[in-house]
Motif scaffolding. Structure first.
Motif, PDB file in Angstrom:
ATOM      1  N   CYS A 668       0.799  -1.225   0.000  1.00 13.35           N
ATOM      2  CA  CYS A 668       0.000   0.000   0.000  1.00 13.35           C
ATOM      3  C   CYS A 668       0.838   1.284   0.000  1.00 13.35           C
ATOM      4  O   CYS A 668       0.685   2.135  -0.870  1.00 13.35           O
ATOM      5  CB  CYS A 668      -0.944  -0.010   1.190  1.00 13.35           C
ATOM      6  N   CYS A 669       1.718   1.410   0.951  1.00 16.65           N
ATOM      7  CA  CYS A 669       2.476   2.661   1.068  1.00 16.65           C
ATOM      8  C   CYS A 669       3.421   2.895  -0.101  1.00 16.65           C
ATOM      9  O   CYS A 669       3.858   4.016  -0.331  1.00 16.65           O
ATOM     10  CB  CYS A 669       3.271   2.692   2.373  1.00 16.65           C
ATOM     11  N   THR A 670       3.771   1.847  -0.796  1.00 13.29           N
ATOM     12  CA  THR A 670       4.717   2.009  -1.899  1.00 13.29           C
ATOM     13  C   THR A 670       4.043   1.957  -3.264  1.00 13.29           C
ATOM     14  O   THR A 670       4.708   1.834  -4.290  1.00 13.29           O
ATOM     15  CB  THR A 670       5.813   0.933  -1.825  1.00 13.29           C
ATOM     16  N   LEU A 671       2.730   2.021  -3.267  1.00 15.21           N
ATOM     17  CA  LEU A 671       2.037   2.016  -4.561  1.00 15.21           C
ATOM     18  C   LEU A 671       2.559   3.156  -5.414  1.00 15.21           C
ATOM     19  O   LEU A 671       2.829   4.252  -4.911  1.00 15.21           O
ATOM     20  CB  LEU A 671       0.532   2.189  -4.349  1.00 15.21           C
ATOM     21  N   LYS A 672       2.671   2.873  -6.685  1.00 19.46           N
ATOM     22  CA  LYS A 672       3.088   3.911  -7.615  1.00 19.46           C
ATOM     23  C   LYS A 672       1.847   4.474  -8.311  1.00 19.46           C
ATOM     24  O   LYS A 672       0.809   3.812  -8.364  1.00 19.46           O
ATOM     25  CB  LYS A 672       4.013   3.316  -8.680  1.00 19.46           C
ATOM     26  N   VAL A 673       2.037   5.626  -8.858  1.00 24.33           N
ATOM     27  CA  VAL A 673       0.931   6.245  -9.591  1.00 24.33           C
ATOM     28  C   VAL A 673       0.390   5.291 -10.652  1.00 24.33           C
ATOM     29  O   VAL A 673      -0.806   5.123 -10.832  1.00 24.33           O
ATOM     30  CB  VAL A 673       1.414   7.563 -10.237  1.00 24.33           C
ATOM     31  N   GLU A 674       1.318   4.620 -11.302  1.00 22.34           N
ATOM     32  CA  GLU A 674       0.901   3.739 -12.392  1.00 22.34           C
ATOM     33  C   GLU A 674       0.142   2.501 -11.909  1.00 22.34           C
ATOM     34  O   GLU A 674      -0.446   1.793 -12.717  1.00 22.34           O
ATOM     35  CB  GLU A 674       2.130   3.286 -13.160  1.00 22.34           C
ATOM     36  N   ASN A 675       0.181   2.237 -10.637  1.00 21.70           N
ATOM     37  CA  ASN A 675      -0.504   1.050 -10.126  1.00 21.70           C
ATOM     38  C   ASN A 675      -1.998   1.275  -9.912  1.00 21.70           C
ATOM     39  O   ASN A 675      -2.750   0.337  -9.697  1.00 21.70           O
ATOM     40  CB  ASN A 675       0.105   0.596  -8.790  1.00 21.70           C
ATOM     41  N   VAL A 676      -2.385   2.509  -9.934  1.00 19.14           N
ATOM     42  CA  VAL A 676      -3.792   2.817  -9.658  1.00 19.14           C
ATOM     43  C   VAL A 676      -4.362   3.653 -10.796  1.00 19.14           C
ATOM     44  O   VAL A 676      -3.893   4.751 -11.060  1.00 19.14           O
ATOM     45  CB  VAL A 676      -3.913   3.597  -8.337  1.00 19.14           C
ATOM     46  N   THR A 677      -5.345   3.105 -11.445  1.00 24.16           N
ATOM     47  CA  THR A 677      -5.969   3.845 -12.533  1.00 24.16           C
ATOM     48  C   THR A 677      -7.393   4.202 -12.162  1.00 24.16           C
ATOM     49  O   THR A 677      -8.233   3.321 -11.994  1.00 24.16           O
ATOM     50  CB  THR A 677      -5.995   2.971 -13.812  1.00 24.16           C
ATOM     51  N   PRO A 678      -7.647   5.472 -12.013  1.00 23.50           N
ATOM     52  CA  PRO A 678      -9.012   5.884 -11.676  1.00 23.50           C
ATOM     53  C   PRO A 678      -9.939   5.680 -12.864  1.00 23.50           C
ATOM     54  O   PRO A 678      -9.544   5.898 -14.008  1.00 23.50           O
ATOM     55  CB  PRO A 678      -8.858   7.378 -11.377  1.00 23.50           C
ATOM     56  N   GLU A 679     -11.105   5.214 -12.571  1.00 23.51           N
ATOM     57  CA  GLU A 679     -12.122   5.061 -13.623  1.00 23.51           C
ATOM     58  C   GLU A 679     -13.345   5.804 -13.159  1.00 23.51           C
ATOM     59  O   GLU A 679     -13.996   5.401 -12.195  1.00 23.51           O
ATOM     60  CB  GLU A 679     -12.485   3.583 -13.807  1.00 23.51           C
ATOM     61  N   ALA A 680     -13.656   6.868 -13.834  1.00 29.76           N
ATOM     62  CA  ALA A 680     -14.796   7.683 -13.419  1.00 29.76           C
ATOM     63  C   ALA A 680     -16.066   6.842 -13.389  1.00 29.76           C
ATOM     64  O   ALA A 680     -16.175   5.896 -14.175  1.00 29.76           O
ATOM     65  CB  ALA A 680     -14.947   8.849 -14.378  1.00 29.76           C
ATOM     66  N   PRO A 681     -16.964   7.116 -12.529  1.00 30.93           N
ATOM     67  CA  PRO A 681     -16.923   8.218 -11.598  1.00 30.93           C
ATOM     68  C   PRO A 681     -16.188   7.900 -10.287  1.00 30.93           C
ATOM     69  O   PRO A 681     -15.666   8.795  -9.654  1.00 30.93           O
ATOM     70  CB  PRO A 681     -18.399   8.459 -11.304  1.00 30.93           C
ATOM     71  N   ASN A 682     -16.149   6.659  -9.905  1.00 33.61           N
ATOM     72  CA  ASN A 682     -15.537   6.415  -8.589  1.00 33.61           C
ATOM     73  C   ASN A 682     -14.920   5.030  -8.441  1.00 33.61           C
ATOM     74  O   ASN A 682     -15.000   4.417  -7.397  1.00 33.61           O
ATOM     75  CB  ASN A 682     -16.578   6.632  -7.493  1.00 33.61           C
ATOM     76  N   LYS A 683     -14.325   4.566  -9.521  1.00 36.91           N
ATOM     77  CA  LYS A 683     -13.673   3.260  -9.387  1.00 36.91           C
ATOM     78  C   LYS A 683     -12.159   3.406  -9.487  1.00 36.91           C
ATOM     79  O   LYS A 683     -11.652   4.314 -10.141  1.00 36.91           O
ATOM     80  CB  LYS A 683     -14.140   2.327 -10.497  1.00 36.91           C
ATOM     81  N   LEU A 684     -11.497   2.483  -8.845  1.00 42.00           N
ATOM     82  CA  LEU A 684     -10.046   2.444  -8.944  1.00 42.00           C
ATOM     83  C   LEU A 684      -9.644   1.082  -9.488  1.00 42.00           C
ATOM     84  O   LEU A 684     -10.120   0.054  -9.003  1.00 42.00           O
ATOM     85  CB  LEU A 684      -9.400   2.626  -7.565  1.00 42.00           C
ATOM     86  N   GLN A 685      -8.794   1.141 -10.456  1.00 43.14           N
ATOM     87  CA  GLN A 685      -8.287  -0.122 -10.978  1.00 43.14           C
ATOM     88  C   GLN A 685      -6.879  -0.295 -10.419  1.00 43.14           C
ATOM     89  O   GLN A 685      -5.995   0.499 -10.708  1.00 43.14           O
ATOM     90  CB  GLN A 685      -8.255  -0.064 -12.485  1.00 43.14           C
ATOM     91  N   LEU A 686      -6.702  -1.312  -9.624  1.00 38.52           N
ATOM     92  CA  LEU A 686      -5.390  -1.537  -9.036  1.00 38.52           C
ATOM     93  C   LEU A 686      -4.671  -2.654  -9.760  1.00 38.52           C
ATOM     94  O   LEU A 686      -5.263  -3.696 -10.049  1.00 38.52           O
ATOM     95  CB  LEU A 686      -5.514  -1.908  -7.562  1.00 38.52           C
ATOM     96  N   SER A 687      -3.444  -2.430 -10.029  1.00 41.86           N
ATOM     97  CA  SER A 687      -2.665  -3.441 -10.715  1.00 41.86           C
ATOM     98  C   SER A 687      -1.205  -3.303 -10.292  1.00 41.86           C
ATOM     99  O   SER A 687      -0.558  -2.316 -10.606  1.00 41.86           O
ATOM    100  CB  SER A 687      -2.804  -3.245 -12.217  1.00 41.86           C
ATOM    101  N   PHE A 688      -0.743  -4.272  -9.588  1.00 40.10           N
ATOM    102  CA  PHE A 688       0.657  -4.203  -9.147  1.00 40.10           C
ATOM    103  C   PHE A 688       1.167  -5.590  -8.767  1.00 40.10           C
ATOM    104  O   PHE A 688       0.393  -6.532  -8.656  1.00 40.10           O
ATOM    105  CB  PHE A 688       0.797  -3.253  -7.950  1.00 40.10           C
TER     106      PHE A 688
END
Length: 926
Positions: A668-688
């Motif tokens: 969690c604390c080391t997530l990179k920007v590229e690991n989280v892709t926001p999908e409007a309106p309120n979803k997060l796509q996590l990939s790491f």
DNA sequence: ACGTAGACTTGTAGCAACGTTA
DNA sequence: TAACGTTGCTACAAGTCTACGT
């Protein structure tokens, strides 16, 4: 099995003679081994005093607060406070020297100072090359977080109430009205699909016909699976989460299915030498708040102590039951006690026999006392008073085989040292490592050092290890071909050799040692894209090894003549028996610990679960608090809030900083920007890539403020920059400790896992036979594994097995068809048709044929069910959560309530590991 | 305050033992 | 009885988190 030992070891020898049967387990091991070398590094050795005669008993039994220790930690921490640490990882350019205040950065466009340089360089490559060791599954669905939390008044505290409005936001779009009730549930579960549906589905699955067998979930990342189904008006179903909800009295009967089942009397397999500080009794008598630290609760800064923190209270138990329970548990504990004492006496007396010098400490009465002691768990605390063991066993020296490898087609003679390493490489031919350049490169670098610059072998590409490989294969084959007698004899011989290393005597109690074998040399098999894979892990010698042992105990003989141990310590504040420096990374150590079944381990296990249970009492406030901070102006606070939310909701790991010479994975604390892709309106796509380079893929709906915060954190950053640039695990944990004593990020995983199991079991268990109940259990276990993203690789033969099953089912279906035709004809008085191969069939009565039809149907159904289960679990590993995250008391209590033999759920090792949980009250709820 | 040494837990792979089936 | 499949267990890598030294 008597063990004979080298002279120096008499102390332990002989101890076992009479005792073997009581050994918690039987051991069979085989290990190949080889020779040694050296390594390094000295540790400062501080042998702290271990004078103390405080016996465990005192604390253990008498003070019911098994949690005391846990508390201590909390206490310590809160006062001492963890200081936020910056990346140990930012060795490069900007970072270290930078005068920039770390916490002040992240202006747009800038790389966060923290790990910037690294971030960037890694970012691009890491993501792209991410080498998913496991096969990640694609996420196809998105979870709906729609379920509403429901209030569980029992857990409400004044502040809960106050915060209620905030709670609302836990779930997107949800109203807060219900939220409290669900506080005790794993967010992840709540978020996920209608778990009811999921459950029903799961159970129904068994009833489905084979055609229904759908494995669509396989294509979904574990983590996403649960969440995906829609959670309908689920919340209401979680009533069971209420810890106080009385359990049907009818079910409380203690009858458990099998002889060895849970009951109060412990099955012999469970016999533990030392009763785990019976804080197990905690469950019935201890009140939560005391768990860890008496002061703990009151010291919690932000969260007021819960008015009602006792998790289990006798109040919910009918008096008759209570008496029964207490009697039985008393009985059992006294039983255990006496057994223990017996053991101890045995141990003690043999001990005395064998080692007079040790008499003093091995005195019987002392032993028995010591067994009751509460092992202190806090660091720096005394863990034992007397400790005797025989050290470690080394792998045998390397035996050269003399098989020549080829270089440019010609045989090359190698020295034994060179050959040994060449052989390590040769045997890896069939592994994936051979496809990795890094592996080969590292191997070549290390091997070349052994070959020398002027060796005829000048590059790896021209090397042909086939002759060595073939030789190894044939050796393997020979071994396989050995008769069972030969195998058995070999096994016995090995066992005899190892016997004396297998046990330690801790405070007079014989305990199994976990890993008493020194790791043999080999090529390092790092996971994922580990930069050091393929490096030579050199042989460990006695003078690499530091031994930790009681002051009065005889120092183990160094098994290799002419050599000696690196150091001897008498540190009773630690639990390790020996350690050496990791030859791959000298900053790390390899430890020899007691086995999982030992009471020392059991003790800390129990404390772990008690801490997680304590979180249950705080979780409402914690959630309210972080929800409030989602929009906090202080960016650090805001990041802490969002990170905590993700850890809570998705059971993410904390995510410590990593060095460049480790695989590039994140938490969690080391997530990179590229690991989280926001999908409007309120979803997060996590990939790491998480621990062990296991791919985590999940798309989740989050609360809008979280979504917005993430957008903000990502603004003006590069893909490889830290998402939480103001945060690291020290800061996060320091904050968590302010919310609950001893709270750290990992507690959320334990909490979420256990509460999910508890919930699901209690919600979904219906009347039925044992098999059906086990299905429910396994389903709950699976959900937990999914939450924790416990994956496993699909077995190589999986598809073959599946098609075989399909084939068989088809065959049976053909048979069924034929039977039906015959039945039809039989009813009309006609003879059966000839079989497909033209042979005539017996003339059967319609009744007989009907029976056959029914039998065939049953067979088909069973096969279909097996197939579904197999497919269903092909990428999910259930074991990890069972071993590490699920409070065994939940399982044991459930087994008791539902008359399921515990052996159906726990294998022998788990039974031994969880011996401390066996006499839990059937009413126990997490 | 910070970095890191140190200790302990968590995690998966893979082999061996065991059970089942043809 | 061999082949096959499952389960248990070990090996050892890779996390987490605290304490300590500077």
């Amino acid at each position: 099995m008597a063990v004979e030992a080298s002279d120096t070891q008499h102390m332990l020898d002989g101890l076992y003679d009479d005792d073997d049967d009581d050994g918690p387990v039987t051991f069979k091991r085989s290990t190949t081994s080889k020779v040694n070398q050296t390594c390094s590094e000295v540790r400062k050795s501080t042998s702290r005093n271990h004078d103390g005669q405080s016996y465990r008993q005192t604390s253990d039994v008498r003070t019911s607060n098994g949690q005391g220790s846990g508390l201590q930690k909390g206490r310590r921490v809160s006062s001492g406070m963890v200081s936020p640490t910056k990346s140990s990882k930012a060795p490069t350019s900007i970072a270290q020297g930078s005068s920039l205040p770390k916490d002040k950065i992240v202006p747009s466009g800038m790389v966060s100072p923290k790990k910037s340089s690294q971030g960037i360089s890694r970012a691009s490559s890491s993501h792209v090359n991410a080498y998913p060791v496991k096969s990640p599954i694609e996420n196809t669905k998105s979870p709906s977080l729609g379920d509403k939390p429901k209030p569980s008044p029992e857990w409400k505290t004044p502040s809960d109430v106050k915060e209620e409005n905030n709670c609302t936001r836990h779930l997107t779009g949800d109203n807060c009205e219900d939220s409290e009730d669900e506080d005790n549930r794993a967010l992840s579960v709540r978020l996920k699909t209608n778990s009811n549906n999921a459950n029903r589905e799961a159970v129904a699955v068994l009833k489905k016909s084979s055609e229904d067998f759908d494995d669509d979930e396989d294509d979904i990342p574990l983590s996403a699976r649960l969440k995906n189904s829609n959670l309908g008006p689920s919340s209401s179903k979680y009533d069971d989460a209420d810890p106080k909800k009385p359990i049907s009295k009818v079910q409380k009967g203690l009858k458990v299915g099998s002889s060895a089942s849970i009951k109060q009397e412990r099955p012999s397999t469970l016999s533990v030498k030392r009763p785990l500080d019976n804080k197990a009794s905690l469950h019935s008598s201890i009140k939560k708040p005391k768990l860890s630290n008496p002061d703990a609760l009151s010291s919690a800064k932000q969260v007021p102590m819960k008015p009602e923190s006792k998790v289990e209270d006798d109040d919910d138990v009918p008096i008759s039951q209570r008496m029964k329970l207490s009697t039985s548990s008393d009985k059992s504990s006294s039983l255990k006690k006496s057994k223990n004492v017996t053991n101890v006496n045995k141990a003690g007396s043999s001990f005395k026999k064998q080692a007079k010098t040790f008499k003093k400490s091995s005195n019987n009465s002392e032993y028995s006392k010591s067994t009751k002691l509460l092992p202190s768990s806090g660091d720096g605390q005394k863990k034992w008073t007397t400790l005797v063991h025989n050290g470690v066993i080394f792998p045998p020296p390397y035996q050269p085989h003399g098989v020549n490898m080829l270089y440019k087609g010609k045989p090359v003679v190698l020295t034994p040292e060179q050959e040994e390493v060449a052989t390590m490489f040769a045997v890896m031919r069939d592994t994936d490592y051979m496809q990795k350049d890094k592996f080969k490169e590292n191997f070549w670098t290390d091997w070349r050092k052994l070959l020398g610059k002027n060796h005829v072998i000048q590059n790896l590409n021209d090397c042909d290890f086939t002759p060595i490989y073939d030789w190894c294969q044939s050796e393997k084959e020979k071994k396989r071909q050995m008769s069972s007698e030969e195998k058995k004899a070999q096994k016995e011989e090995r066992a005899k050799l190892e016997e004396k290393y297998m046990w330690a005597i801790v405070d007079g109690v014989k305990e199994k040692v976990g890993n008493f074998r020194v790791e043999p040399p080999g090529l390092f098999r790092g996971r994922g894209e580990h930069p050091k894979m393929g490096k030579l892990k050199k042989r460990i010698c006695p003078n690499d090894i530091t031994i930790n042992i009681g002051k009065d105990a005889p120092i183990p003989n160094c098994p290799i003549p002419g050599e000696s141990w690196k150091d001897i310590r008498h540190d009773n504040t630690v639990t390790w028996l020996a350690f050496w420096s990791d030859p791959i990374n000298p900053k790390l150590f390899k430890y020899v610990f007691l086995a999982a079944s030992s009471s020392l381990k059991g003790q800390s296990d129990k404390e772990k679960y008690e801490k997680a249970r304590m979180l249950k009492g705080y979780i409402g406030n914690i959630r309210a608090a972080y929800t409030k901070d989602f929009t906090c102006k202080d960016i650090t606070k805001q990041q802490i809030a969002v990170a905590t939310y993700l850890i809570d909701k998705l059971a993410l790991r904390a995510g410590n900083e990593k060095d460049d010479d480790e695989a590039d994975t994140v938490g969690c604390c080391t997530l990179k920007v590229e690991n989280v892709t926001p999908e409007a309106p309120n979803k997060l796509q996590l990939s790491f890539l998480g621990k062990d380079s296991i791919k985590y893929e999940n798309t989740v709906e989050v609360e809008l403020p979280v979504y917005n915060a993430i957008l903000k954190f990502q603004k003006d950053k590069q893909p490889g920059d830290d998402l939480f640039d103001m945060l690291d695990t020290s800061k996060l944990n320091a904050h968590l400790k302010e919310l609950m004593p001893g709270l750290t990020a990992k507690v959320f995983r334990t909490f979420n896992a256990s509460i999910t199991l508890d919930d699901m079991l209690n919600k979904d268990t219906k009347d039925g036979d044992v098999a059906e109940k086990i299905v429910v259990y396994n389903h709950a276990n699976k959900q937990v594994a999914i939450i924790c993203n416990h994956q496993r690789s699909v077995s190589k033969s999986h598809s073959a097995q599946m098609s075989k099953l399909t084939e068989k089912i088809d065959e049976l279906q053909a048979v069924l068809k034929e039977l039906k035709v015959d039945l039809d004809r039989a009813r009309k008085g006609k003879p059966p048709l000839k079989s497909s191969d033209g042979k005539a069939k017996r003339n059967l009565t319609p009744e007989a044929l009907e029976k056959k039809v029914a039998q065939t149907n049953t067979k088909i159904e069973k096969m279909q069910r097996d197939m579904m289960t197999k497919e269903d679990l092909k990428t999910v590993a259930l074991g990890t959560s069972k071993i590490n995250y699920l409070d065994p008391r939940i399982t044991v209590a459930w087994c008791k309530r539902h008359e399921v033999p515990i052996e159906k759920i726990f294998n022998k090792s788990l039974l031994a590991k969880f011996a401390w949980a066996m006499d839990v009250d059937p009413d126990f709820r997490f």
